[in-house]
Write an enzyme that holds these catalytic residues in place. Structure first.
Site, PDB file in Angstrom:
ATOM      1  N   LYS A  97       0.871  -1.181   0.000  1.00 46.33           N
ATOM      2  CA  LYS A  97       0.000   0.000   0.000  1.00 46.33           C
ATOM      3  C   LYS A  97       0.908   1.231   0.000  1.00 46.33           C
ATOM      4  O   LYS A  97       1.627   1.489   0.961  1.00 46.33           O
ATOM      5  CB  LYS A  97      -0.921   0.006   1.219  1.00 46.33           C
ATOM      6  CG  LYS A  97      -1.583   1.353   1.524  1.00 46.33           C
ATOM      7  CD  LYS A  97      -2.375   1.931   0.389  1.00 46.33           C
ATOM      8  CE  LYS A  97      -2.846   3.355   0.580  1.00 46.33           C
ATOM      9  NZ  LYS A  97      -2.702   4.056   1.809  1.00 46.33           N
ATOM     10  N   GLY A 110       0.909   8.444   1.460  1.00 50.10           N
ATOM     11  CA  GLY A 110       1.612   9.342   2.356  1.00 50.10           C
ATOM     12  C   GLY A 110       2.533  10.305   1.631  1.00 50.10           C
ATOM     13  O   GLY A 110       2.385  10.595   0.441  1.00 50.10           O
ATOM     14  N   GLY A 142      -5.733  10.699  -1.438  1.00 51.87           N
ATOM     15  CA  GLY A 142      -6.662  11.629  -0.799  1.00 51.87           C
ATOM     16  C   GLY A 142      -6.312  13.092  -0.966  1.00 51.87           C
ATOM     17  O   GLY A 142      -7.171  13.904  -1.355  1.00 51.87           O
ATOM     18  N   ASP A 165      -6.043   1.344   2.305  1.00 52.27           N
ATOM     19  CA  ASP A 165      -5.571   0.253   3.152  1.00 52.27           C
ATOM     20  C   ASP A 165      -6.512  -0.943   3.064  1.00 52.27           C
ATOM     21  O   ASP A 165      -6.074  -2.098   2.973  1.00 52.27           O
ATOM     22  CB  ASP A 165      -5.466   0.712   4.611  1.00 52.27           C
ATOM     23  CG  ASP A 165      -4.321   1.678   4.851  1.00 52.27           C
ATOM     24  OD1 ASP A 165      -3.419   1.758   3.996  1.00 52.27           O
ATOM     25  OD2 ASP A 165      -4.322   2.363   5.891  1.00 52.27           O
ATOM     26  N   LYS A 190      -5.385   0.846  10.404  1.00 54.02           N
ATOM     27  CA  LYS A 190      -4.261   0.121   9.805  1.00 54.02           C
ATOM     28  C   LYS A 190      -4.064  -1.240  10.467  1.00 54.02           C
ATOM     29  O   LYS A 190      -3.858  -2.252   9.792  1.00 54.02           O
ATOM     30  CB  LYS A 190      -2.984   0.958   9.883  1.00 54.02           C
ATOM     31  CG  LYS A 190      -3.041   2.196   9.008  1.00 54.02           C
ATOM     32  CD  LYS A 190      -1.715   2.904   8.914  1.00 54.02           C
ATOM     33  CE  LYS A 190      -1.841   4.174   8.062  1.00 54.02           C
ATOM     34  NZ  LYS A 190      -2.299   3.893   6.690  1.00 54.02           N
TER      35      LYS A 190
END
Length: 294
Positions: free
Chosen positions: A36, A39, A72, A189, A245
């Protein structure tokens, strides 16, 4: 004629590292590793290139990597540019039809293709997909109040196995399709965990902007069992954004993933450190926690 240069300690260290990696290279040859990606690294060109180089190396030594990405901040930026107003329920954005059009455009378009391009610039063969392609991810509504936000109900891995055979690296946007043909946005996730479970992946690597799961003293716990994760959650030690998570990790292990690692994607070569060295690079969660890394 090749010019001779004096040996340096750095070269000896590099050679030693490569030699010590041999057991891990053998161990993961043919393994499926779902990553994944999200960030800070997604927004930094240099870190994106470094991540892509690591993924290409993994494929070169026989690992079958699968990338599932988020996006996002990029979605928020585009919604703002297009002046599309959002409604929120309990702090979560409602995804209506207009918002969904932007989500799909950003995730399947610019974000997905940027990752594909980065991998190919490093010499890999990448294919950009979403969960809608090949009927990969069938969704049901996660919460009707949130609109077109879905959770995976069924995963078809046929397309992914065909890509592995051809030496391709799948790069997947977290979108799925409902039974009536509607498009659903899926938490990145959650999508990665569901795909990893369906593939019975050897590893699910969740790249984050934190160093791993921490105990009550603020120290990173390098190895945990599912029971330990539940205990820390009940005590409130695992809290906030770490809860989804770790829940993804528990669900993935229940679904057949051998181990899940929550690791700091900001660390250089984090994926390679985790797979191919004794050191590791985050918090590994698995059913049995041995004394030494296996």
């Amino acid at each position: 004629m090749k010019k001779q240069r004096p040996m340096t300690q750095d070269w000896f260290a590099t050679a030693r590292t490569l030699s010590e990696a041999l057991p891990y290279l053998q161990r993961y040859s043919g393994a499926i590793v779902v990553i994944k990606f999200g960030g800070h690294a997604m927004g930094d060109a240099e870190e994106m290139a470094s991540f892509a180089r690591d993924v290409v190396l993994m494929r070169q030594v026989g690992v079958n990597p699968v990338i599932v990405h988020g996006g996002g901040p990029m979605i928020n930026e585009m919604l703002q540019k297009l002046d599309i107003q959002s409604e929120f329920v309990r702090g979560k954005r409602v995804t209506d039809a207009a918002t969904m059009n932007v989500v799909e455009m950003v995730l399947s378009g610019s974000v997905n293709k940027r990752i594909v391009q980065a991998i190919q610039l490093e010499g890999g063969k990448a294919v950009g997909l979403s969960g809608k392609d090949g009927g990969m991810v069938t969704c049901e509504p996660d919460d009707p109040e949130l609109g077109l936000v879905g959770r995976p109900a069924a995963i078809n891995t046929d397309l992914l196995h065909h890509l592995f055979t051809g030496g391709f690296i799948p790069v997947i946007a977290p979108l799925g399709m409902g039974l009536q043909g509607e498009t659903y946005n899926i938490n990145g996730d959650t999508a990665a965990g569901a795909i990893a479970a369906a593939l019975k992946a050897d590893r699910l690597l969740l790249l984050t902007d934190v160093s791993g799961v921490k105990n009550e003293h603020g120290e990173v716990v390098t190895q945990l069992s599912p029971a330990h994760v539940r205990e820390l959650t009940e005590k409130g030690v695992i809290a906030g954004g770490m809860i989804p998570k770790t829940q993804t990790a528990l669900d993935a292990i229940d679904g057949g993933v051998r181990a899940v690692v929550i690791l700091d994607g900001r660390a250089p070569n984090a994926c390679l450190l985790e797979l191919f060295t004794d050191h590791g690079a985050g918090s590994i969660i698995r059913e049995s926690v041995p004394l030494a890394k296996t």
